[in-house]
Design a protein around this motif. Structure first.
Motif, short mmCIF file in Angstrom:
data_model
loop_
_atom_site.label_atom_id
_atom_site.label_comp_id
_atom_site.label_asym_id
_atom_site.label_seq_id
_atom_site.Cartn_x
_atom_site.Cartn_y
_atom_site.Cartn_z
N ASP A 70 0.77 -0.78 0.16
CA ASP A 70 0.12 0.55 0.24
C ASP A 70 1.43 1.59 0.24
OD1 ASP A 70 0.92 -0.95 2.34
OD2 ASP A 70 -0.95 -0.11 3.38
N GLU A 71 1.84 0.98 0.57
CA GLU A 71 2.75 2.25 0.82
C GLU A 71 3.34 2.37 -1.08
OE1 GLU A 71 5.90 1.54 3.37
OE2 GLU A 71 4.41 1.18 4.94
N GLU A 75 2.00 1.81 -3.54
CA GLU A 75 1.23 2.79 -4.48
C GLU A 75 0.79 4.24 -4.22
OE1 GLU A 75 -1.18 1.13 -6.56
OE2 GLU A 75 0.45 -0.94 -6.90
N ARG A 76 1.96 4.52 -3.13
CA ARG A 76 1.52 5.75 -3.18
C ARG A 76 2.97 6.73 -3.67
NH1 ARG A 76 -0.38 4.42 1.68
NH2 ARG A 76 1.31 5.02 2.59
N ASP A 77 4.17 5.56 -3.24
CA ASP A 77 4.99 5.72 -3.77
C ASP A 77 6.28 4.48 -4.70
OD1 ASP A 77 7.93 7.66 -4.64
OD2 ASP A 77 8.46 7.06 -2.16
N ILE A 78 5.58 3.89 -6.39
CA ILE A 78 6.41 2.84 -6.52
C ILE A 78 7.91 3.01 -7.40
CG2 ILE A 78 5.94 3.79 -8.78
CD1 ILE A 78 5.45 0.54 -7.19
N ARG A 126 9.64 4.24 -5.33
CA ARG A 126 10.48 3.93 -4.25
C ARG A 126 10.94 2.03 -4.32
NH1 ARG A 126 10.75 2.50 2.13
NH2 ARG A 126 12.26 1.92 2.33
N GLY A 172 -3.31 -3.39 -7.10
CA GLY A 172 -3.20 -2.08 -6.95
C GLY A 172 -2.54 -2.12 -8.84
N ASN A 229 -0.29 0.41 -9.49
CA ASN A 229 1.26 0.58 -9.81
C ASN A 229 2.21 -0.23 -9.91
OD1 ASN A 229 0.46 3.15 -10.35
ND2 ASN A 229 0.79 4.11 -7.87
#
Length: 346
Positions: A60-61, A63-66, A68, A93, A95
Motif C-alpha cells: 500500500d505504501e 502504491e503511493r510511491d512506486i 521506492r 494495485g 502501480n
C-alpha cells in the motif's frame, strides 16, 4: 509463460533459480504464501537481517510511491553480493502491477524481488505481468491438502523422532486450519507434547490440538453484536492466524444479525428476551451474548446493521486487497454501536 502449477511449486523451490529475479507468490492462505516467500528469500543467499542487503516494503505504501521499489531494486549492495527486496500485502494495485511488468522485462541485476499477494484472479494485472515477463515467476500457493499436508506433518514429527498412527493422522488433519504457518505451529506443539515417546496417538492429538475456528467465529460475532469491543482485536487475530477466511467471518456476522432480527421481532411483540433466547435453543455459552444483543438493538438498528454488513461484503469482493481492513472496521464499528446502545439503556 513464467508460472508453475500449484503442485509444481515445491519442486521449483527445492533449488535456487536466479533466472527469475522477480517472484510473485499468491493464494488464499497467507501463511503458506509467507512460508514459501521465506524459502525464496533463503534461496537468494541474502541475509534477511542485514539492513544493507535486505529491505521489506508494504504494497500500500508503494502504491503511493512506486519509485521506492525501483530505487531499491536498482541499488547496488554496499558490500557486494545480491540484494533482497520483499513486498508484503500485494493485491490489485495498479502501480505495483505496472512496476512488475517493467522489472520483469528489464530484470534487476544482483537483486531478488519477492512479492507476497493474496488470492489473485487469472485476470489480475499483478499475476498476468508476472506470468508474461521474461524475468518474473508467478507461484500459486493453495491450502494444504492431501500429500502436501501429510508431508508437512511427517517432516515436523520426523525431526522430533516421532511417528503417528493412522487414526491420529486423520484426527490431526481434520483439526488443522487453512493457514500453513498456524498448522505447522500446531504440529510442532504436538511434537513437543509427545516428546520422549515413539508414536503420536489420537489421544495426544485430541489433548493438545484444538479446533478453534468454529468456536472463535461464534465468539467474534457475539462480541461485535453485544458491544464487547475490547475482545475483538484478539479474537480476529486468532481467526486470521488459523486461516479463517474473511468471507466466512462476514457471512457468520450476516447470519447472526438475521437471526437477531427474527428474535427481536418476537421481543417487540411482547415476548421477554430470556424466553426468546430459550425458545431458539441457543447454546448455553452464548445465551448471555444473545440476551445482551437483543436488549441493546431495536428492530430498526438491526435492519441498518444488516444493510451495512451486506454493503461491506459487496465492497470486500470488489476490493479484495482491502477486504481485511473492511472486515475489521465493520466489526469494530458495529461493536462500538452496540456498546453505545447498551450504555444508553442503562
Amino acid at each position: 509463460m513464467a508460472q508453475r502449477k500449484a503442485g509444481e511449486v515445491e519442486a521449483f523451490l527445492s533449488r535456487p533459480d536466479t533466472s527469475f529475479p522477480v517472484v510473485v507468490l499468491y493464494g488464499p492462505d497467507p501463511g503458506l504464501v509467507s512460508e514459501r516467500a521465506d524459502k525464496v528469500a533463503q534461496l537468494s543467499g541474502v541475509d534477511p537481517s542485514d539492513p544493507f542487503s535486505s529491505v521489506t516494503l508494504q504494497a500500500d505504501e508503494l502504491e503511493r510511491d512506486i519509485g521506492r521499489l525501483f530505487d531499491e531494486a536498482r541499488t547496488v549492495s554496499m558490500f557486494g553480493g545480491r540484494r533482497l527486496i520483499r513486498v508484503k500485502g500485494a493485491g490489485n494495485g495498479r502501480n505495483l502491477s505496472d512496476a512488475v511488468a517493467d522489472l520483469a522485462d528489464n530484470p534487476p541485476e544482483g537483486a531478488t524481488v519477492v512479492i507476497e499477494a493474496g488470492d489473485l484472479k487469472k485476470s489480475a494485472g499483478l499475476r498476468l505481468n508476472a506470468e508474461r515477463g521474461r524475468g518474473a515467476m508467478a507461484l500459486p500457493c493453495y491450502q494444504d491438502e492431501g500429500r502436501s499436508l501429510d508431508r508437512m506433518i511427517d517432516e515436523e514429527l520426523g525431526e522430533a523422532g516421532l511417528s503417528i498412527d493412522r487414526a491420529a493422522r486423520e484426527t490431526l488433519r481434520a483439526r488443522l486450519g487453512a493457514n500453513r504457518l498456524a498448522s505447522r505451529g500446531e504440529v510442532r506443539k504436538l511434537a513437543l507434547y509427545a516428546l520422549g515417546r515413539r508414536t503420536v496417538t489420537e489421544e495426544d492429538v485430541e489433548a493438545i490440538v484444538g479446533d478453534v475456528s468454529a468456536d472463535t467465529v461464534d465468539e467474534t460475532v457475539d462480541a461485535a453484536a453485544s458491544g464487547e469491543v475490547r475482545l475483538l482485536p484478539g479474537l480476529v487475530e486468532r481467526l486470521t492466524g488459523a486461516g479463517t477466511s474473511i468471507f466466512q467471518l462476514q457471512g457468520a456476522l450476516l447470519r447472526h444479525f438475521q437471526t437477531l432480527q427474527a428474535m427481536r421481532a418476537e421481543v417487540e411483540r411482547g415476548t421477554p428476551v430470556p424466553a426468546v433466547v430459550e425458545r431458539r435453543r441457543v447454546h448455553f455459552r452464548r445465551k448471555g451474548a444473545f440476551e445482551a444483543a437483543l436488549a441493546a438493538w431495536d428492530g430498526a438498528g438491526i435492519a441498518r446493521a444488516l444493510r451495512r454488513i451486506e454493503a461491506d461484503i459487496l465492497l470486500s469482493r470488489k476490493e479484495s486487497a482491502l477486504a481485511d481492513t473492511i472486515m475489521r472496521r465493520m466489526l469494530t464499528e458495529i461493536g462500538v454501536e452496540a456498546a453505545r446502545r447498551r450504555r444508553a439503556r442503562r
